[in-house]
Design an enzyme around this catalytic site. Sequence first.
Site, PDB file in Angstrom:
ATOM      1  N   CYS A  56       0.767  -1.092  -0.031  1.00 19.92           N
ATOM      2  CA  CYS A  56      -0.125  -0.073  -0.017  1.00 19.92           C
ATOM      3  C   CYS A  56       0.770   1.310  -0.106  1.00 19.92           C
ATOM      4  O   CYS A  56       0.333   2.504  -0.356  1.00 19.92           O
ATOM      5  CB  CYS A  56      -0.960   0.122   1.020  1.00 19.92           C
ATOM      6  SG  CYS A  56      -2.012  -1.532   1.137  1.00 19.92           S
ATOM      7  N   SER A 171     -11.313   1.349   4.385  1.00 17.47           N
ATOM      8  CA  SER A 171     -11.506   1.807   2.944  1.00 17.47           C
ATOM      9  C   SER A 171     -11.863   0.773   2.226  1.00 17.47           C
ATOM     10  O   SER A 171     -11.736  -0.504   2.469  1.00 17.47           O
ATOM     11  CB  SER A 171      -9.982   2.255   2.869  1.00 17.47           C
ATOM     12  OG  SER A 171      -9.151   1.215   3.056  1.00 17.47           O
ATOM     13  N   HIS A 294      -9.464   3.145  -1.929  1.00 16.18           N
ATOM     14  CA  HIS A 294      -8.289   2.740  -1.969  1.00 16.18           C
ATOM     15  C   HIS A 294      -7.628   1.892  -2.909  1.00 16.18           C
ATOM     16  O   HIS A 294      -7.681   0.756  -2.924  1.00 16.18           O
ATOM     17  CB  HIS A 294      -7.971   2.170  -0.455  1.00 16.18           C
ATOM     18  CG  HIS A 294      -6.456   1.718  -0.259  1.00 16.18           C
ATOM     19  ND1 HIS A 294      -5.455   2.203  -0.673  1.00 16.18           N
ATOM     20  CD2 HIS A 294      -6.235   0.737   0.764  1.00 16.18           C
ATOM     21  CE1 HIS A 294      -4.281   1.853  -0.197  1.00 16.18           C
ATOM     22  NE2 HIS A 294      -4.866   0.907   0.638  1.00 16.18           N
TER      23      HIS A 294
END
Lengths: 345, 345
Positions: A56, A171, A294
């Site tokens: 991420c 998210s 996301h």
Amino acid sequence: MISSMRPIFDKTRNLSQEDIDVVLTSTNANEKYLASIVSELAGISPRIAHSVESLCNSGTNCIVSAFAYISSGLADVALVTGAERTDSPGLVLSWDKSRGKYKHPIFWSSLFASSHMRKFGTTLEDLAYVSAKNHRNGLENPYSFFDRSYSVGEVMRSKTLTDNVRLLDCSMPCNGAASILLASEDAIRQFTDSPVWIAGIGQKSISAGFTKNADLSSMESTVLASRDAYSMARKSPKDIDVAEVHDAFSICEIMALEDLQLAERGKGSSLVRELHDTNCKKVNPRGGLIGTGHPLGATGVAQTIEGFYQLQGTAGGRQVESAKTALIHNMSAAATSSTVLILQA
Amino acid sequence: MISSMRPIFDKTRNLSQEDIDVVLTSTNANEKYLASIVSELAGISPRIAHSVESLCNSGTNCIVSAFAYISSGLADVALVTGAERTDSPGLVLSWDKSRGKYKHPIFWSSLFASSHMRKFGTTLEDLAYVSAKNHRNGLENPYSFFDRSYSVGEVMRSKTLTDNVRLLDCSMPCNGAASILLASEDAIRQFTDSPVWIAGIGQKSISAGFTKNADLSSMESTVLASRDAYSMARKSPKDIDVAEVHDAFSICEIMALEDLQLAERGKGSSLVRELHDTNCKKVNPRGGLIGTGHPLGATGVAQTIEGFYQLQGTAGGRQVESAKTALIHNMSAAATSSTVLILQA
């Protein structure tokens, strides 16, 4: 959501493909050679082209890599493109076999939440304020995945996933892409009078499995990365006008505010409530990950772009007034690694 | 094959995990977060950790990235680890849908060979000399995948795959890993009196699909990358004592020697025959990709390590006498991108 590539270059001439030395792609996709494919499709023949992956926080790893190429003198102008699909293979922590069926990120976020609750008395309602605030901020972001917001009550009543993670505390993985151009000081002066500078960089990878975190109520990699970023930028937390923090889950924003020293330890929830109640956009003005979606590899790039918008005064309905210094916080995999950038107008 | 991590640090103290700022992994594997996993397994908590992917030149992209982090001042010591499995997803050019069933690399190498043959009269026997030479060189490499060599005749009689590619003209995908440490000038002086320097770097990505190559008898990305590398190192082709060139297929070594100006245009085959007949190890002393195996993401790292061995005089039975300057040539996907490094003792 997301995406930039808007013409910030408006001075003597426009930047063209020939000016671009470096094309880096940030993604968790399994497809190979994406930087060369993006280059060919965009009519660019860069010197340096490759993909960067760190789950991420791939996006900010990519940006720091472009910064390094430029500041080392190997390149002048770099294009960083993050892109991800909703079914990204980076969504589940497949490397950690010891977790068995608990590999999904909701489980580490649940442990973070219970640890923070036990230590500081954080409540489920505190978590709901993060989500409500960020969803509302996201309404002002034309690139948000969502077209509606959610009240604190709606978050509270959303589906329970674990004891202390509800659906709207998460998210949402989504398709998304975001691109940003970085240039050397000499190069940027040809194109604009009002550049935004990367003034501070901090990165830290403490492990690949979050059980190394001694205290699950704080994110050690974020603490260490922010220390380096503040130091390099010669800034302190009180200088930060606007911050993008990595709210993969509601609890992450509360912990990040404390770990970045934007709130006192244990006071992250109070700050979130205050921001919510006064409709102040200082934290996650674009809606954060919760309010916009996301797309893993694109997220860090999109966060950084929001910093640029804010410092250039072009963030529209979500503009933080007179913002001069922005902080970007992007992390991976239960905060086992973090990047913190400090941007300056 | 391959792998280094041998203790070149023998001065006042040994380098330890705490000294390592950056861990970059080079691979085409689909597994995520490998740099953080390698770090945790090796007891390192780096500041910067991510994977780099650019198919077969991932390794040198990773090394140049580490160089950039160090020379930008963001880091002092970087560990670069390349690793690949024999069933790597990087083996077939899956992005180029237009190729239909001709996606396997043997088809572009076949077009390279027929183009070079037409233009310069190169023969199948010329190609066999590359393979025979490199397999023989590989016998002196303890990390080679193979435990035997092949004569020119054996290569000639090996299985025909296309009109002008035989089985023994191909490098063989295999498992493999290779690691190398890079350090800043200040840092390296603490550990050794005889460092090897990266003196020149050239990289170029011309496209993602090789049909953009106007002339299939030359590799444009290699020509352009080598020009930059020679220029940065202030060296000319005649200064090169030893070269690792990317012989993914026999024809690639002949073309690379010409594109790197180590042989005159059209004279690559003659040089190869001369090297073979005199048992001179100047080109691909470790056996190249054909003689040692080709673990994609590890290959560029292994090639660079060979340059270090040669310049430190520790290459054993494959040592090129008094080598002071080495060239590393690593490329991807029908030479649509290339990296050239020049190393100096």
